[in-house]
Write an enzyme that holds these catalytic residues in place. Structure first.
Site, mmCIF file in Angstrom:
data_model
loop_
_atom_site.group_PDB
_atom_site.id
_atom_site.type_symbol
_atom_site.label_atom_id
_atom_site.label_comp_id
_atom_site.label_asym_id
_atom_site.label_seq_id
_atom_site.Cartn_x
_atom_site.Cartn_y
_atom_site.Cartn_z
ATOM 1 N N GLU A 56 2.285 1.234 1.786
ATOM 2 C CA GLU A 56 1.906 1.534 0.231
ATOM 3 C C GLU A 56 1.430 2.760 0.035
ATOM 4 O OE1 GLU A 56 -0.552 -1.605 -0.751
ATOM 5 O OE2 GLU A 56 0.837 -3.056 -1.019
ATOM 6 N N GLU B 291 5.434 -8.345 1.770
ATOM 7 C CA GLU B 291 4.186 -8.914 1.958
ATOM 8 C C GLU B 291 4.222 -9.989 0.818
ATOM 9 O OE1 GLU B 291 0.683 -6.432 1.716
ATOM 10 O OE2 GLU B 291 1.678 -4.833 3.323
HETATM 11 C C1 GLA Z 1 -1.567 -4.662 0.435
HETATM 12 C C2 GLA Z 1 -1.757 -3.859 1.686
HETATM 13 C C3 GLA Z 1 -1.986 -4.772 3.049
HETATM 14 C C4 GLA Z 1 -3.123 -5.531 2.664
HETATM 15 C C5 GLA Z 1 -2.862 -6.503 1.343
HETATM 16 C C6 GLA Z 1 -3.827 -7.446 0.885
HETATM 17 O O1 GLA Z 1 -0.371 -5.189 -0.065
HETATM 18 O O2 GLA Z 1 -0.309 -3.379 2.175
HETATM 19 O O3 GLA Z 1 -2.319 -4.008 4.129
HETATM 20 O O4 GLA Z 1 -4.091 -5.051 2.245
HETATM 21 O O5 GLA Z 1 -2.673 -5.827 0.176
HETATM 22 O O6 GLA Z 1 -3.455 -8.403 -0.187
#
Ligand code: GLA
Ligand code: ZN
Length: 677
Positions: free
Chosen positions: A151, A306
């Site tokens: 991210e 995710e």
């Molecule tokens: C983000 C991050 C993860 C985690 C999630 C939690 O997407 O990439 O590492 O922290 O949030 O929702």
């Protein structure tokens, strides 16, 4: 490089480095993953401290053991570069890797995603560990994809970033005179006499030069992409042969994802619908708008990297997902082009901030939980959906949602500093198409528009790269253009166009926007249909927020304002141009307004909905290839809904049967049905 998969990827972020002293748990994890149908995990996202415990000492055996044990159990690895968070030694030894914030405060070690994007030391250390990982795993059949960092986001205002920014600006403008003209710096006597005076925007310094702010955002985005590209180069230098991705975020506006996508082999993103914000169906539509945006970066299927099986830990309330809700959310990603369902996280860690974040395996640790059982069913059912792989969404409609436009429009003062409804307007139009029941591509300004029948421009305040020309050709050739208020106002330096708005599109729209009124949210005016209008509109709808006062030249009014000093002036109009048409929406409206006009505009343009009727909790999406069309019908309500099929289909999910049918079909509460034609 191409990324392709012969199965839907199912799995997620796995953090075995937190459990190396618990082989029993690691073993149980694998058993439970296999049982749930997991075939891939993302590893090493935050493992730098385990991989390089001190500078130059690399420990990758534990990681190799995990990767190979998983592989032996049928589970592939998406291997991350660990640059999203650094080990303590690195920050201690090279403090310049830590960020300076916009108020020029130096940050201390902690958190993640807080490195300086230009720091040579950071880049060097990242390249070293990335290369090591590539040397070890770059040809390993167990590793199918690289996950670059995590991210990407944020910005740094340290001296190194200031120097890089100055160079960026100098390269772009060449002379100080050009810079001053482009940024309109005579305003408040802020003229530059040297490039050395250029500084990033700051609440304790410059925030009034909006051209500067816009270029700073471009610099941050380009620098982030450059940082990522250097990581890819390091992997390649280490011999890595697998494709690369990075995980993007919902509506994140710190990076131009369209540009970033050019360096990636497959687009991936992290989807966390905030279910408590609105009705379930509207929240899902909001996230499917992002799925569509991500798919359109490459016009190809993407990966949902995710998602959360139930409550997260970071939303105001961690609301649980009701039975079926997570499965429906996952199926919605697939409906819009995903080839994966990845969960954050496979197992909850015992401490630190994410210990209570939803997972596949919770602290209880067994496979008889409600959440595990639902995921197990989902994971195993994906095995039967292979035929959907490599099918794509083929939309006749596109909506432009462009991050640089957002930077410019939101960075500008006036006409509305309390909530400029930019995403909101784009979403209202997108939602209207969802309610009509057709797919819509979500594209940036650089995307090709020639294949569409309808193009929507919601508040495209700033246009770049000759978008106006592309649009003219599109309408001349028979396309239908739908544009809203606050379009065509500034150029790419945020300098306002002279000679009238929407710049260069006044003849396409058949009007000129003369003034725009902005009122508090509570203030209402009305869209009143003109009798006998060509769309057959008969309802009166509320309008709010922004009210464009247009002078029609060749356009014909379809609706007029009902109140105020502009009572009777055009609030919706249509103009014939070339072989096409332009509809101009002058004000923000309630959902019903957008739903009614978009359904009528679609019908007038010959775009028919997938279902004859759309119950309010139902969403639909189509994926297709040359042989078949797959219709996803999803119910996000808490009671069953009947829909009617006018064409003949067979069902492939949840049941599979060759029997063909049409007519009434019941979609269970929180259920998905996939039909094939
Ligand atoms: C983000 C991050 C993860 C985690 C999630 C939690 O997407 O990439 O590492 O922290 O949030 O929702
Ligand atoms: Zn910096």
């Amino acid at each position: 490089m191409e990324f392709s998969t012969d199965k839907f990827l199912f799995g997620g972020d796995y953090n075995p480095e937190q459990w190396l002293d618990r082989p029993d748990i690691l073993e149980e994890d694998v058993r439970m993953m296999v049982k749930a149908g997991v075939n891939v995990v993302s590893l090493g996202i935050f493992s730098w401290a385990e991989e390089e415990p001190e500078e130059g000492r690399f420990e990758l055996d534990w990681l190799a053991d995990i990767i190979h044990n998983l592989y032996d159990n049928g589970i592939y690895t998406i291997l991350a570069t660990p640059s999203g968070a650094r080990p303590r030694w690195l920050a201690e030894k090279y403090p310049e890797v830590l960020r300076v914030n916009e108020s020029r405060q130096k940050l201390i070690f902690g958190e993640r995603h807080n490195h300086c994007l230009t720091s040579e030391k950071y880049r060097e250390n990242v390249a070293i560990i990335d290369k090591k990982l590539a040397e070890r795993f770059g040809k390993d059949p167990a590793v199918i994809l690289w996950h670059i960092s995590n991210e990407f986001g944020g910005e740094c205002h340290c001296p190194s970033c200031q120097a890089a920014f100055r160079k960026y600006i100098q390269d772009k403008y060449q002379t100080v005179d050009k810079l001053n003209a482009s940024w309109w710096t005579k305003f408040w006597s802020h003229n530059y006499t040297s490039f050395d005076q250029v500084e990033s925007p700051s609440p304790i310094g410059e925030s009034s030069i909006q051209g500067l702010t816009l270029d700073w955002k471009r610099f941050v985005s380009d620098t982030t992409i450059d940082f990522m590209n250097k990581e890819v180069e390091a992997l390649r230098a280490g011999g890595a042969e697998q494709p690369v991705t990075t995980n993007m975020m919902h509506d994140y506006d710190g990076i131009n994802y369209g540009k970033m996508g050019q360096s990636l082999d497959v687009i991936s993103w992290d989807s966390y619908p905030t279910w408590q914000d609105d009705t379930k169906v509207k929240i899902m539509e909001n996230y499917s708008m992002t799925h569509d945006f991500m798919r359109c970066i490459k016009d190809k299927p993407f990966l949902m990297m995710e998602s959360c099986t139930t409550g997260t830990n970071w939303q105001p309330y961690s609301d649980l997902k009701a039975p079926g809700q997570y499965t429906n959310e996952a199926m919605n990603a697939i409906a819009h082009g995903s080839e994966s369902v990845q969960i954050f996280q496979i197992r909850q860690g015992r401490g630190s901030t994410e210990k209570l974040h939803g997972a596949l395996i919770d602290h209880y640790g067994k496979d008889d939980t409600r959440v595990y059982k639902e995921c197990e069913k989902l994971g195993n059912s994906l095995k039967d959906l292979k035929e959907l792989l490599n099918t794509n969404v083929d939309s006749k409609i596109a909506l432009i949602y462009d991050v640089e436009n957002k930077w410019a429009a939101e960075g500008s003062d006036g006409p509305r500093n309390e909530g400029l409804p930019l995403r909101e307007t784009a979403f209202k139009l997108y939602h209207a198409l969802c309610r009509y029941g057709v797919n819509c591509d979500v594209i940036d300004e650089d995307h090709d528009i020639s294949k569409y029948k309808i193009l929507i421009l919601p508040m495209i305040y700033s246009m770049r790269n000759g978008l106006e020309e592309k649009i003219k050709t599109f309408v001349e050739n028979g396309g239908t253009l739908v544009m809203t208020y606050w379009t065509g106002i500034t150029d790419e330096n945020d300098l306002v166009h002279l000679g009238g708005f929407p710049h260069d599109l006044c003849d396409v729209a058949g009007l000129r926007s003369e003034e725009i009124d902005s009122r508090p949210d509570e203030h209402e005016n009305y869209f009143v249909p003109v009798s006998g209008n060509e769309l057959g509109l008969t309802n009166i709808w509320k309008c709010t927020k922004l009210f464009d006062l247009v002078r029609l030249t060749t356009a014909v009014p379809l609706m007029t304002y009902g109140e105020d000093f502009y009572n009777g002036k055009a609030a919706l109009s249509v103009n014939a141009y070339g072989k096409g048409k332009t509809y101009y929406i002058s004000a923000d409206g309630e959902d019903g307004f957008f739903t009614e006009i978009m359904s009528k505009i679609c019908m007038a343009s010959g775009i028919m909905p997938y279902l004859d009727e759309m119950p309010e909790n139902i969403v639909v999406s189509e994926r297709r290839n040359d042989h078949a069309t797959y219709l996803f019908i999803q119910n996000f309500g808490d009671h069953a809904e009947d829909i009617y099929l006018s064409e003949t289909y067979s069902e492939i999910y949840p049941a599979r049967s060759d029997e063909k049918f049409s007519g009434k079909l019941t979609i269970p509460r929180m259920g998905t049905v996939i039909l094939k034609k």
